[in-house]
Design a protein around this motif. Structure first.
Motif, short mmCIF file in Angstrom:
data_model
loop_
_atom_site.label_atom_id
_atom_site.label_comp_id
_atom_site.label_asym_id
_atom_site.label_seq_id
_atom_site.Cartn_x
_atom_site.Cartn_y
_atom_site.Cartn_z
N LEU A 1 -8.18 -3.29 5.00
CA LEU A 1 -9.41 -4.12 5.25
C LEU A 1 -9.88 -4.86 3.93
CD1 LEU A 1 -11.85 -5.06 7.11
CD2 LEU A 1 -13.25 -2.97 6.28
N TYR A 2 -9.82 -4.38 2.61
CA TYR A 2 -10.05 -5.07 1.66
C TYR A 2 -9.17 -5.88 1.30
CZ TYR A 2 -9.83 -5.88 -3.43
OH TYR A 2 -9.70 -6.25 -4.74
N LEU A 3 -7.98 -5.84 1.46
CA LEU A 3 -6.78 -6.76 1.11
C LEU A 3 -6.78 -7.84 2.21
CD1 LEU A 3 -3.57 -4.70 0.45
CD2 LEU A 3 -5.03 -6.11 -1.26
N ALA A 4 -7.64 -7.49 3.43
CA ALA A 4 -7.38 -8.73 4.04
C ALA A 4 -9.09 -9.38 4.13
CB ALA A 4 -7.55 -8.31 5.80
N SER A 5 -9.91 -9.01 3.30
CA SER A 5 -11.13 -9.62 3.00
C SER A 5 -11.22 -10.52 1.94
CB SER A 5 -12.10 -8.46 2.76
OG SER A 5 -12.21 -8.22 1.31
N ASP A 6 -12.25 -11.42 1.65
CA ASP A 6 -12.21 -12.43 0.73
C ASP A 6 -12.52 -11.83 -0.70
OD1 ASP A 6 -12.33 -14.44 2.46
OD2 ASP A 6 -14.47 -14.59 2.77
N GLU A 7 -13.09 -10.40 -0.70
CA GLU A 7 -13.07 -9.73 -1.94
C GLU A 7 -11.65 -9.69 -2.64
OE1 GLU A 7 -14.79 -8.74 0.81
OE2 GLU A 7 -16.79 -9.15 0.13
N SER A 8 -10.62 -9.62 -1.96
CA SER A 8 -9.23 -9.69 -2.58
C SER A 8 -8.87 -10.88 -2.89
CB SER A 8 -8.56 -8.76 -2.04
OG SER A 8 -8.06 -9.19 -0.32
N LYS A 9 -9.46 -11.97 -2.76
CA LYS A 9 -8.86 -13.42 -2.94
C LYS A 9 -8.29 -13.55 -4.02
CE LYS A 9 -12.77 -15.68 -4.57
NZ LYS A 9 -14.07 -16.47 -4.40
N ILE B 1 0.81 -1.26 0.06
CA ILE B 1 -0.03 0.13 -0.01
C ILE B 1 0.80 1.12 -0.14
CG2 ILE B 1 -1.64 1.43 1.45
CD1 ILE B 1 -2.80 -1.29 2.41
N HIS B 2 0.60 2.29 -1.03
CA HIS B 2 1.41 3.41 -1.08
C HIS B 2 0.54 4.72 -0.71
CE1 HIS B 2 4.62 1.20 -3.02
NE2 HIS B 2 3.99 0.24 -3.70
N PRO B 3 0.46 5.03 0.33
CA PRO B 3 -0.39 6.17 0.68
C PRO B 3 0.30 7.51 0.28
CG PRO B 3 1.03 5.74 2.64
CD PRO B 3 1.48 4.50 1.52
N GLY B 4 -0.61 8.36 -0.03
CA GLY B 4 -0.15 9.74 -0.21
C GLY B 4 -0.16 10.54 1.06
N TYR B 5 -0.62 12.03 0.64
CA TYR B 5 -0.69 12.63 1.88
C TYR B 5 -1.90 12.18 2.81
CZ TYR B 5 2.47 16.42 1.05
OH TYR B 5 3.74 17.45 0.84
N ILE B 6 -1.69 11.79 4.09
CA ILE B 6 -2.68 11.50 4.81
C ILE B 6 -2.71 12.66 5.87
CG2 ILE B 6 -3.63 9.62 6.33
CD1 ILE B 6 -3.63 9.00 3.46
N TRP B 7 -3.85 13.04 6.30
CA TRP B 7 -3.89 14.06 7.27
C TRP B 7 -3.96 13.50 8.73
CZ3 TRP B 7 -3.22 18.73 6.59
CH2 TRP B 7 -3.11 19.67 7.87
N THR B 8 -2.85 13.72 9.24
CA THR B 8 -2.40 13.38 10.52
C THR B 8 -1.72 14.43 11.21
OG1 THR B 8 -0.37 12.27 9.92
CG2 THR B 8 -1.99 10.84 9.97
N GLY C 1 -6.13 12.74 2.34
CA GLY C 1 -6.62 11.59 2.85
C GLY C 1 -6.68 11.38 4.36
N GLU C 2 -7.26 10.36 4.75
CA GLU C 2 -7.49 10.47 5.97
C GLU C 2 -7.08 8.91 6.41
OE1 GLU C 2 -11.76 11.21 6.99
OE2 GLU C 2 -11.54 13.24 6.72
N PRO C 3 -6.91 8.69 7.79
CA PRO C 3 -6.10 7.48 8.40
C PRO C 3 -7.08 6.22 7.58
CG PRO C 3 -5.70 8.87 9.88
CD PRO C 3 -6.63 9.66 8.90
N ASN C 4 -8.53 6.51 7.70
CA ASN C 4 -9.46 5.50 7.35
C ASN C 4 -9.34 5.06 5.82
OD1 ASN C 4 -10.56 4.96 10.09
ND2 ASN C 4 -12.51 6.44 9.47
N ASP C 5 -8.75 6.11 5.07
CA ASP C 5 -8.66 5.62 3.56
C ASP C 5 -7.83 4.59 3.54
OD1 ASP C 5 -10.52 7.67 2.71
OD2 ASP C 5 -9.15 9.22 2.99
N ILE C 6 -6.63 4.60 4.14
CA ILE C 6 -5.36 3.56 4.20
C ILE C 6 -6.11 2.10 5.12
CG2 ILE C 6 -3.35 2.88 4.93
CD1 ILE C 6 -3.61 5.40 2.85
N ALA C 7 -6.87 2.36 5.97
CA ALA C 7 -7.46 1.21 6.39
C ALA C 7 -8.39 0.60 5.94
CB ALA C 7 -8.14 1.75 8.14
N TYR C 8 -9.27 1.33 5.09
CA TYR C 8 -10.25 0.61 4.23
C TYR C 8 -9.39 -0.33 2.92
CZ TYR C 8 -14.02 2.82 6.56
OH TYR C 8 -14.96 3.50 7.48
N MET C 9 -8.29 0.45 2.54
CA MET C 9 -7.60 -0.60 1.83
C MET C 9 -7.20 -1.79 2.38
SD MET C 9 -6.69 -1.22 -1.23
CE MET C 9 -6.85 0.12 -2.24
#
Length: 72
Positions: free
Chosen positions: A48-56, A1-8, A38-46
């Protein structure tokens, strides 16, 4: 995962160190075609996607989550 500017807090401090926070944030925003940072959740959702069955069937991919920053 390559995040861009994430507002932290770290990003906020970095931009503040460059100059006036409002001006530096405006510069950063102007480099994002999507129109916001971006916000931290934007990375977290990626994650989550990669950890889910949708990315099998996803293998060896580089996921860029940067609001279009690299496209400009």
């Amino acid at each position: 995962i390559h995040p861009g500017y994430i507002w932290t807090p770290q990003t906020e401090n970095y931009l503040r160190d460059l100059g006036t926070l409002e001006q530096e944030k405006a510069k950063a925003l102007s480099r994002h075609p999507i129109g916001f940072l971006g916000e931290p959740n934007d990375i977290a959702y990626m994650v989550l996607y990669l950890a889910s069955d949708e990315s099998k069937f996803v293998t060896g991919s580089e996921m860029v989550v940067d609001g279009g920053y690299l496209a400009v």
